[in-house]
Write a protein that holds these residues in place. Sequence first.
Motif, PDB file in Angstrom:
ATOM      1  N   PRO A  65       0.836  -1.207   0.000  1.00 35.33           N
ATOM      2  CA  PRO A  65       0.000   0.000   0.000  1.00 35.33           C
ATOM      3  C   PRO A  65       0.868   1.253   0.000  1.00 35.33           C
ATOM      4  CG  PRO A  65       0.145  -0.888   2.219  1.00 35.33           C
ATOM      5  CD  PRO A  65       0.881  -1.855   1.311  1.00 35.33           C
ATOM      6  N   GLY A  66       0.237   2.400  -0.156  1.00 36.43           N
ATOM      7  CA  GLY A  66       0.960   3.668  -0.102  1.00 36.43           C
ATOM      8  C   GLY A  66       1.512   3.924   1.293  1.00 36.43           C
ATOM      9  N   PHE A  67       2.425   4.894   1.384  1.00 37.82           N
ATOM     10  CA  PHE A  67       3.111   5.164   2.650  1.00 37.82           C
ATOM     11  C   PHE A  67       2.129   5.552   3.761  1.00 37.82           C
ATOM     12  CE2 PHE A  67       5.728   8.131   5.333  1.00 37.82           C
ATOM     13  CZ  PHE A  67       6.512   7.139   5.909  1.00 37.82           C
ATOM     14  N   GLY A  68       1.160   6.407   3.427  1.00 32.12           N
ATOM     15  CA  GLY A  68       0.180   6.834   4.429  1.00 32.12           C
ATOM     16  C   GLY A  68      -0.633   5.671   4.968  1.00 32.12           C
ATOM     17  N   GLU A  69      -1.036   4.781   4.074  1.00 32.08           N
ATOM     18  CA  GLU A  69      -1.814   3.614   4.510  1.00 32.08           C
ATOM     19  C   GLU A  69      -0.939   2.661   5.318  1.00 32.08           C
ATOM     20  OE1 GLU A  69      -5.160   0.502   2.739  1.00 32.08           O
ATOM     21  OE2 GLU A  69      -3.967   1.737   1.361  1.00 32.08           O
ATOM     22  N   GLN A  70       0.333   2.534   4.934  1.00 30.09           N
ATOM     23  CA  GLN A  70       1.249   1.713   5.727  1.00 30.09           C
ATOM     24  C   GLN A  70       1.313   2.222   7.165  1.00 30.09           C
ATOM     25  OE1 GLN A  70       5.203   1.053   4.100  1.00 30.09           O
ATOM     26  NE2 GLN A  70       4.423   1.290   2.009  1.00 30.09           N
ATOM     27  N   GLN A  71       1.458   3.540   7.319  1.00 29.60           N
ATOM     28  CA  GLN A  71       1.552   4.127   8.654  1.00 29.60           C
ATOM     29  C   GLN A  71       0.289   3.889   9.465  1.00 29.60           C
ATOM     30  OE1 GLN A  71       2.627   8.188   7.286  1.00 29.60           O
ATOM     31  NE2 GLN A  71       4.491   7.972   8.539  1.00 29.60           N
ATOM     32  N   LYS A  72      -0.858   4.021   8.804  1.00 23.31           N
ATOM     33  CA  LYS A  72      -2.135   3.842   9.504  1.00 23.31           C
ATOM     34  C   LYS A  72      -2.304   2.391   9.946  1.00 23.31           C
ATOM     35  CE  LYS A  72      -5.974   5.980  10.712  1.00 23.31           C
ATOM     36  NZ  LYS A  72      -5.983   7.212  11.511  1.00 23.31           N
ATOM     37  N   ILE A  73      -1.977   1.461   9.075  1.00 22.69           N
ATOM     38  CA  ILE A  73      -2.073   0.037   9.411  1.00 22.69           C
ATOM     39  C   ILE A  73      -1.141  -0.293  10.578  1.00 22.69           C
ATOM     40  CG2 ILE A  73      -1.546  -2.297   8.595  1.00 22.69           C
ATOM     41  CD1 ILE A  73      -2.462  -1.357   5.796  1.00 22.69           C
ATOM     42  N   ALA A  74       0.081   0.233  10.506  1.00 15.14           N
ATOM     43  CA  ALA A  74       1.061  -0.027  11.563  1.00 15.14           C
ATOM     44  C   ALA A  74       0.577   0.522  12.898  1.00 15.14           C
ATOM     45  CB  ALA A  74       2.407   0.588  11.190  1.00 15.14           C
ATOM     46  N   SER A  75      -0.051   1.682  12.866  1.00 17.68           N
ATOM     47  CA  SER A  75      -0.555   2.298  14.097  1.00 17.68           C
ATOM     48  C   SER A  75      -1.634   1.445  14.756  1.00 17.68           C
ATOM     49  CB  SER A  75      -1.109   3.700  13.787  1.00 17.68           C
ATOM     50  OG  SER A  75      -1.677   4.274  14.947  1.00 17.68           O
ATOM     51  N   VAL A  76      -2.555   0.926  13.937  1.00 19.02           N
ATOM     52  CA  VAL A  76      -3.632   0.084  14.464  1.00 19.02           C
ATOM     53  C   VAL A  76      -3.074  -1.207  15.064  1.00 19.02           C
ATOM     54  CG1 VAL A  76      -5.649  -1.303  13.818  1.00 19.02           C
ATOM     55  CG2 VAL A  76      -5.401   1.030  12.935  1.00 19.02           C
ATOM     56  N   LEU A  77      -2.153  -1.833  14.352  1.00 17.55           N
ATOM     57  CA  LEU A  77      -1.589  -3.102  14.826  1.00 17.55           C
ATOM     58  C   LEU A  77      -0.674  -2.892  16.037  1.00 17.55           C
ATOM     59  CD1 LEU A  77      -0.834  -4.879  11.428  1.00 17.55           C
ATOM     60  CD2 LEU A  77      -2.758  -5.233  12.977  1.00 17.55           C
ATOM     61  N   SER A  78       0.007  -1.757  16.089  1.00 15.19           N
ATOM     62  CA  SER A  78       0.848  -1.459  17.254  1.00 15.19           C
ATOM     63  C   SER A  78      -0.010  -1.226  18.487  1.00 15.19           C
ATOM     64  CB  SER A  78       1.737  -0.239  16.974  1.00 15.19           C
ATOM     65  OG  SER A  78       2.677  -0.528  15.954  1.00 15.19           O
ATOM     66  N   SER A  79      -1.169  -0.621  18.299  1.00 17.24           N
ATOM     67  CA  SER A  79      -2.098  -0.438  19.422  1.00 17.24           C
ATOM     68  C   SER A  79      -2.569  -1.788  19.948  1.00 17.24           C
ATOM     69  CB  SER A  79      -3.306   0.404  18.988  1.00 17.24           C
ATOM     70  OG  SER A  79      -2.918   1.720  18.671  1.00 17.24           O
ATOM     71  N   ALA A  80      -2.824  -2.718  19.019  1.00 10.23           N
ATOM     72  CA  ALA A  80      -3.212  -4.072  19.426  1.00 10.23           C
ATOM     73  C   ALA A  80      -2.083  -4.747  20.195  1.00 10.23           C
ATOM     74  CB  ALA A  80      -3.584  -4.905  18.196  1.00 10.23           C
ATOM     75  N   ASP A  81      -0.834  -4.515  19.747  1.00  9.13           N
ATOM     76  CA  ASP A  81       0.327  -5.070  20.455  1.00  9.13           C
ATOM     77  C   ASP A  81       0.435  -4.514  21.867  1.00  9.13           C
ATOM     78  OD1 ASP A  81       1.296  -6.834  18.578  1.00  9.13           O
ATOM     79  OD2 ASP A  81       2.642  -5.382  17.648  1.00  9.13           O
ATOM     80  N   THR A  82       0.148  -3.221  22.013  1.00 12.52           N
ATOM     81  CA  THR A  82       0.211  -2.589  23.335  1.00 12.52           C
ATOM     82  C   THR A  82      -0.806  -3.211  24.278  1.00 12.52           C
ATOM     83  OG1 THR A  82       0.963  -0.496  22.382  1.00 12.52           O
ATOM     84  CG2 THR A  82      -0.016  -0.401  24.580  1.00 12.52           C
ATOM     85  N   GLU A  83      -2.005  -3.451  23.771  1.00 10.92           N
ATOM     86  CA  GLU A  83      -3.044  -4.086  24.586  1.00 10.92           C
ATOM     87  C   GLU A  83      -2.622  -5.498  25.001  1.00 10.92           C
ATOM     88  OE1 GLU A  83      -7.671  -5.653  24.146  1.00 10.92           O
ATOM     89  OE2 GLU A  83      -6.906  -4.145  22.770  1.00 10.92           O
ATOM     90  N   ILE A  84      -2.057  -6.244  24.065  1.00 11.15           N
ATOM     91  CA  ILE A  84      -1.593  -7.604  24.364  1.00 11.15           C
ATOM     92  C   ILE A  84      -0.480  -7.570  25.396  1.00 11.15           C
ATOM     93  CG2 ILE A  84      -0.336  -9.568  23.379  1.00 11.15           C
ATOM     94  CD1 ILE A  84      -1.953  -9.092  20.787  1.00 11.15           C
ATOM     95  N   SER A  85       0.468  -6.640  25.226  1.00  9.18           N
ATOM     96  CA  SER A  85       1.589  -6.527  26.160  1.00  9.18           C
ATOM     97  C   SER A  85       1.106  -6.190  27.567  1.00  9.18           C
ATOM     98  CB  SER A  85       2.564  -5.456  25.668  1.00  9.18           C
ATOM     99  OG  SER A  85       3.629  -5.287  26.563  1.00  9.18           O
TER     100      SER A  85
END
Length: 407
Positions: free
Chosen positions: A352-372
């Motif tokens: 995907p484009g750079f902006g969409e990459q950043q948005k996807i990463a942000s959502v998945l990183s938030s999920a990682d934070t919850e798991i951690s």
Amino acid sequence: MVPKGWQKYAVGELCTSIVPGRNKPKVFDGDIPWVTTPEINGRYIPSKLQVNYVSTTALSDAGGKIVPKGAVVMAAVGELGLIAITSEPVVLNQQLHAFVCSKLVNNEFLAYWLTTQKPYMESIASKTTIPYMNKTNCESIPVLLPPLAEQFKIAQILSTWDKAISVTEKLLANSQRQKKALMQQLLTGKKRLLDENGTRFSETWKLYALSKLFQRVTTKNNGKSNNVVTISGQHGLIKQEDFFKKTVASDTLDGYFLLKKGQFAYNKSYSNGYPMGAIKRLNRYPEGVVTTLYICFELTTPKKSCGDYWEHYFESGLLNNSLSQIAHEGGRAHGLLNVKPSDFFSLKVAVPGFGEQQKIASVLSSADTEISTLEKKLACLRDEKKALMQQLLTGKRRVKVDEAVAV
């Protein structure tokens, strides 16, 4: 020292033993749960893992015995110290042993007590390839027994901790499932997110070879660092001495690759959860020294490609199918996949484009934070329960049986 009001017994003095029959039933066609060691995976049995059931006829032919509801069951062969309580009548296989409690002992208290006696079990077990305790061994396990009312109270307190642990385990498992589903949707474009203006991303993803996005890192260490790191599926790139509890690298590190923070390494050895090997990014340290068996690489245009996105992508396993196509036939040697760097970088991915990459990463990183957060909470609950057991089951901390709290 025995606390005031407590008494010391052997478990055989408090309970009736039930030893499984010598033979395995020939037919599983009944309605009585047949319990084996893998089913001892929680506080009560049978569990959801129960797969076999036996009839009274088949049980009689095998010389087996029915263990009543409320009995305390423990593993007497192999993985000593596994303890559970029967929630209905069951039949045990030859590796398990059961205790039916007398009126002197509360079964919940006894189950908690026995979980602390693994060192004793190991000390009396037969010194064969697989540890084994016979009936006499099992019945010899010492029990430090408080008055019955205090037993009930101790069991009640520890049960409360078990419930909190169970709830947290379920929340963690649910969060992990949700993240996995999100990864499959977001990293394949099946689900598109909204941009900063609230408009859903719609740009067509472009197909690139990894060689267009990354470049190989082959910088030799040459004395620059002694921080040897290894890839762990659970911990990522971590100090070798922390993971193995020792250093297994060569004395001379000059020929190893030097990895910088933010760069990636691919361990071609398959492991649990990583059938085609694991790709991890160096996050913990400014630099690390890795074996030349790893394929190391970095983003060629970090301002146009999001490193966090690619970390999630590699962790998702979406590259496994492509990796299986380039792992040459018969190429496994000691668990190592035969993947050539040139073949690895020829793999193609939809990006995907750079902006969409950043948005996807942000959502998945938030999920990682919850798991951690849940993982840390679970670890704390387990540690606190362990400390509480050491106090309550030895009488170092006494409980008030006429109040709802411990003193």
